[in-house]
Design a protein around this motif. Structure first.
Motif, PDB file in Angstrom:
ATOM      1  N   PRO A 344      15.758 -19.281  68.894  1.00 49.87           N
ATOM      2  CA  PRO A 344      16.127 -17.881  69.156  1.00 49.87           C
ATOM      3  C   PRO A 344      17.648 -17.711  69.123  1.00 49.87           C
ATOM      4  N   VAL A 345      18.119 -16.644  68.482  1.00 58.40           N
ATOM      5  CA  VAL A 345      19.557 -16.430  68.289  1.00 58.40           C
ATOM      6  C   VAL A 345      19.988 -15.166  69.013  1.00 58.40           C
ATOM      7  N   ALA A 346      20.972 -15.308  69.902  1.00 57.61           N
ATOM      8  CA  ALA A 346      21.528 -14.165  70.626  1.00 57.61           C
ATOM      9  C   ALA A 346      22.463 -13.372  69.714  1.00 57.61           C
ATOM     10  N   GLU A 347      22.612 -12.095  70.019  1.00 59.59           N
ATOM     11  CA  GLU A 347      23.425 -11.214  69.174  1.00 59.59           C
ATOM     12  C   GLU A 347      24.862 -11.717  69.066  1.00 59.59           C
ATOM     13  N   HIS A 348      25.451 -12.187  70.178  1.00 57.50           N
ATOM     14  CA  HIS A 348      26.848 -12.607  70.127  1.00 57.50           C
ATOM     15  C   HIS A 348      27.029 -13.939  69.406  1.00 57.50           C
ATOM     16  N   VAL A 349      25.926 -14.668  69.172  1.00 50.74           N
ATOM     17  CA  VAL A 349      26.016 -15.963  68.491  1.00 50.74           C
ATOM     18  C   VAL A 349      25.896 -15.807  66.974  1.00 50.74           C
ATOM     19  N   ARG A 350      25.217 -14.767  66.512  1.00 48.94           N
ATOM     20  CA  ARG A 350      24.975 -14.633  65.069  1.00 48.94           C
ATOM     21  C   ARG A 350      26.252 -14.734  64.236  1.00 48.94           C
ATOM     22  N   PRO A 351      27.400 -14.160  64.626  1.00 47.35           N
ATOM     23  CA  PRO A 351      28.602 -14.298  63.799  1.00 47.35           C
ATOM     24  C   PRO A 351      29.133 -15.726  63.709  1.00 47.35           C
ATOM     25  N   MET A 352      28.696 -16.608  64.594  1.00 47.66           N
ATOM     26  CA  MET A 352      29.126 -18.007  64.542  1.00 47.66           C
ATOM     27  C   MET A 352      28.362 -18.783  63.488  1.00 47.66           C
ATOM     28  N   ILE A 353      27.197 -18.293  63.095  1.00 48.91           N
ATOM     29  CA  ILE A 353      26.354 -18.933  62.080  1.00 48.91           C
ATOM     30  C   ILE A 353      26.794 -18.445  60.706  1.00 48.91           C
ATOM     31  N   GLY A 354      26.799 -19.342  59.738  1.00 48.96           N
ATOM     32  CA  GLY A 354      27.315 -18.998  58.426  1.00 48.96           C
ATOM     33  C   GLY A 354      26.540 -17.910  57.705  1.00 48.96           C
ATOM     34  N   ASP A 355      27.225 -17.231  56.793  1.00 48.35           N
ATOM     35  CA  ASP A 355      26.536 -16.330  55.877  1.00 48.35           C
ATOM     36  C   ASP A 355      25.611 -17.138  54.967  1.00 48.35           C
ATOM     37  N   VAL A 356      26.014 -18.370  54.720  1.00 46.19           N
ATOM     38  CA  VAL A 356      25.194 -19.345  53.994  1.00 46.19           C
ATOM     39  C   VAL A 356      25.206 -20.628  54.814  1.00 46.19           C
ATOM     40  N   VAL A 357      24.061 -21.280  54.964  1.00 42.89           N
ATOM     41  CA  VAL A 357      24.012 -22.562  55.669  1.00 42.89           C
ATOM     42  C   VAL A 357      23.458 -23.613  54.716  1.00 42.89           C
ATOM     43  N   VAL A 358      23.963 -24.834  54.886  1.00 39.30           N
ATOM     44  CA  VAL A 358      23.643 -25.923  53.958  1.00 39.30           C
ATOM     45  C   VAL A 358      23.246 -27.148  54.761  1.00 39.30           C
ATOM     46  N   ALA A 359      22.051 -27.654  54.521  1.00 35.18           N
ATOM     47  CA  ALA A 359      21.572 -28.884  55.150  1.00 35.18           C
ATOM     48  C   ALA A 359      21.458 -29.955  54.076  1.00 35.18           C
ATOM     49  N   MET A 360      22.132 -31.082  54.287  1.00 36.19           N
ATOM     50  CA  MET A 360      22.185 -32.129  53.281  1.00 36.19           C
ATOM     51  C   MET A 360      20.971 -33.045  53.386  1.00 36.19           C
ATOM     52  N   THR A 361      20.453 -33.456  52.251  1.00 33.16           N
ATOM     53  CA  THR A 361      19.291 -34.330  52.194  1.00 33.16           C
ATOM     54  C   THR A 361      19.740 -35.786  52.087  1.00 33.16           C
ATOM     55  N   GLY A 362      18.763 -36.695  52.210  1.00 33.01           N
ATOM     56  CA  GLY A 362      19.044 -38.111  51.995  1.00 33.01           C
ATOM     57  C   GLY A 362      20.239 -38.604  52.789  1.00 33.01           C
ATOM     58  N   ARG A 363      21.236 -39.126  52.086  1.00 34.85           N
ATOM     59  CA  ARG A 363      22.461 -39.625  52.713  1.00 34.85           C
ATOM     60  C   ARG A 363      23.691 -38.914  52.150  1.00 34.85           C
ATOM     61  N   ALA A 364      23.490 -37.694  51.641  1.00 34.91           N
ATOM     62  CA  ALA A 364      24.560 -36.947  50.990  1.00 34.91           C
ATOM     63  C   ALA A 364      25.421 -36.206  52.007  1.00 34.91           C
ATOM     64  N   THR A 365      26.664 -35.922  51.634  1.00 35.13           N
ATOM     65  CA  THR A 365      27.594 -35.180  52.483  1.00 35.13           C
ATOM     66  C   THR A 365      28.465 -34.259  51.642  1.00 35.13           C
ATOM     67  N   VAL A 366      28.964 -33.211  52.303  1.00 34.19           N
ATOM     68  CA  VAL A 366      30.013 -32.361  51.739  1.00 34.19           C
ATOM     69  C   VAL A 366      31.144 -32.315  52.749  1.00 34.19           C
ATOM     70  N   VAL A 367      32.347 -32.696  52.332  1.00 32.46           N
ATOM     71  CA  VAL A 367      33.521 -32.694  53.197  1.00 32.46           C
ATOM     72  C   VAL A 367      34.479 -31.614  52.713  1.00 32.46           C
ATOM     73  N   ASP A 368      35.497 -31.371  53.499  1.00 35.80           N
ATOM     74  CA  ASP A 368      36.556 -30.425  53.113  1.00 35.80           C
ATOM     75  C   ASP A 368      37.886 -31.025  53.537  1.00 35.80           C
ATOM     76  N   SER A 369      38.571 -31.627  52.598  1.00 37.16           N
ATOM     77  CA  SER A 369      39.812 -32.341  52.915  1.00 37.16           C
ATOM     78  C   SER A 369      40.944 -31.396  53.304  1.00 37.16           C
ATOM     79  N   ARG A 370      40.748 -30.099  53.176  1.00 36.79           N
ATOM     80  CA  ARG A 370      41.772 -29.140  53.617  1.00 36.79           C
ATOM     81  C   ARG A 370      41.821 -29.045  55.134  1.00 36.79           C
ATOM     82  N   THR A 371      40.704 -29.298  55.794  1.00 37.33           N
ATOM     83  CA  THR A 371      40.651 -29.110  57.251  1.00 37.33           C
ATOM     84  C   THR A 371      40.247 -30.371  58.007  1.00 37.33           C
ATOM     85  N   GLN A 372      39.684 -31.370  57.343  1.00 35.19           N
ATOM     86  CA  GLN A 372      39.247 -32.575  58.021  1.00 35.19           C
ATOM     87  C   GLN A 372      40.317 -33.654  57.969  1.00 35.19           C
ATOM     88  N   SER A 373      40.372 -34.463  59.026  1.00 34.74           N
ATOM     89  CA  SER A 373      41.334 -35.561  59.075  1.00 34.74           C
ATOM     90  C   SER A 373      40.901 -36.672  58.122  1.00 34.74           C
TER      91      SER A 373
END
Length: 400
Positions: A344-373
């Motif tokens: 269940p999702v509260a109204e004030h939480v919905r903006p924290m959830i992405g417009d698009v969400v991505v769940a990785m399968t197997g052992r795959a990953t997506v990183v972002d070197s602009r923001t990650q150490s």
């Protein structure tokens, strides 16, 4: 996920959560049951959902309880390395399994564990999340960029309710977590006893259990070792063996009338470097995305606000699905919410959830070197997605 949402997000592909190797969290049987059940078992009968949770888990009444949460000790990880944990192995046959919520990561799981509520209610929707006030990234472990813990996570905690009922509550963990944003958000209530080594934490827990009490003990080294070396590594096995010895000592030393509960917040998979994408280096993933939040196994993609945000979201979902192929299930955020990924999702939480969400399968990953150490980009063990290895956790009990 419904077929139309899957098809539209993945360019006509037939994948479903099941065919991707995923399981959807059962929000009627998550780690959010544990503290309400334990509270009811030791006489704190005013905790909402406590009697039903205790019945579901089959916990007996007791004078006191010690709940041990081992960060990163997924049930399948433990089962496959059980030869190095004879004490925990001895509890498996009589134990059961629960699940974390989505995403299967510490911040989200601790919110559910501490309140009994889904990530969609607590706002603990990832390692990082979009702060609706600032529009920037909030780290929900370090609490950098987040608003006050009580403003972000508005649900009452079980510890607060048990303490209000007159039963002593003590959390035992590292000094750096005392009063931290994550602690205040998910585990506020009672007192905090700092202890660094596992033997010291066991000793403190045993002292606090001399009277009627609820004691919570946290241990994070299994997760830390898995991140740096992988859960299949020799180092992870050694850490598991150390944990096992100390938990066996704890169980032997419990005062009569104590229930010991051992659980975890999530499990882990080891990465496949050949299945890693960097948003910063992949134009098709970067295009149209204003902010990437979440983590490498569970991403929240936010598009610029405006009247065409829906169209932008569909375009981003199509590009990500085409680029990642079978390495991911890509869904519009509204579809993921409707299909129950976050509970269940509260109204004030919905903006924290992405417009698009991505769940990785197997052992795959997506990183972002602009923001990650650099260190985070090199992690070997990861979690966050919907595989059984990441979602399924043990519930093991000892009655003294």
């Amino acid at each position: 996920m419904n077929a139309s949402a899957t098809a539209s997000a993945r360019g006509g592909g037939p994948a479903t959560l099941t065919s991707a190797g995923f399981v959807l969290p059962d929000y009627d049987r998550t780690i959010g049951l544990i503290l309400p059940a334990v509270a009811d078992a030791i006489g704190a009968h005013d905790v909402p959902g406590g009697p039903a949770a205790r019945a579901a888990l089959g916990l007996p009444t007791s004078q006191r309880a010690c709940v041990v949460l081992v960060d990163g000790l997924g049930l399948l990880n433990l089962t496959e390395r059980a030869s190095q944990a004879p004490f925990l192995r001895s509890l498996l046959a009589a134990g059961t399994d629960l699940c974390s919520g989505y995403p299967s990561t510490t911040a989200a799981s601790m919110g559910t564990f501490g309140t009994g509520m889904s990530p969609g209610r607590t706002g603990m929707v990832g390692y990082t999340a979009r702060n609706p006030v600032t529009g920037g990234l909030a780290n929900l472990v370090s609490w950098d960029g987040a608003s006050s813990p009580r403003e972000w996570q508005r649900e009452p905690t079980v510890f607060e309710q048990v303490e209000a009922g007159g039963i002593s509550v003590t959390s035992v963990g590292p000094r750096k977590f005392a009063g931290s944003g994550l602690t205040e958000a998910a585990l506020r209530g009672g007192s905090y006893r700092a202890a660094e080594s596992l033997p010291d934490r066991v000793d403190v827990a045993l002292f606090e259990l001399m009277g009627p009490a609820l004691v919570y003990l946290y241990w994070g080294e299994v997760d830390k070792t898995g991140h740096h070396h992988g859960w299949g590594s020799r180092q992870w096995g050694n850490e598991l063996a150390t944990l096992d010895r100390e938990l066996a000592r704890l169980a032997r030393s419990l005062p009569r009338g104590t229930t010991l509960v051992v659980t975890a917040d999530h499990g882990m998979v080891d990465v496949d470097r050949s299945q890693r994408w960097d948003v910063a280096q992949t134009p098709a993933l970067k295009e149209g995305v204003e902010l990437v939040a979440g983590e490498p196994r569970a991403l929240h993609l936010h598009v610029p606000a405006g009247p065409d945000a829906g169209e932008r979201s569909h375009a981003v979902a199509r590009r990500w699905a085409a680029t990642l192929g079978s390495a991911a299930v890509v869904a519009l955020g509204d579809d993921a919410v409707a299909d129950g990924w976050f509970g269940p999702v509260a109204e004030h939480v919905r903006p924290m959830i992405g417009d698009v969400v991505v769940a990785m399968t197997g052992r795959a990953t997506v990183v972002d070197s602009r923001t990650q150490s650099r260190m985070s980009l090199e992690l070997v063990g990861v979690h966050g997605s919907l595989t059984p290895h990441e979602l399924t956790v043990p519930l093991l009990t000892v009655q003294a």
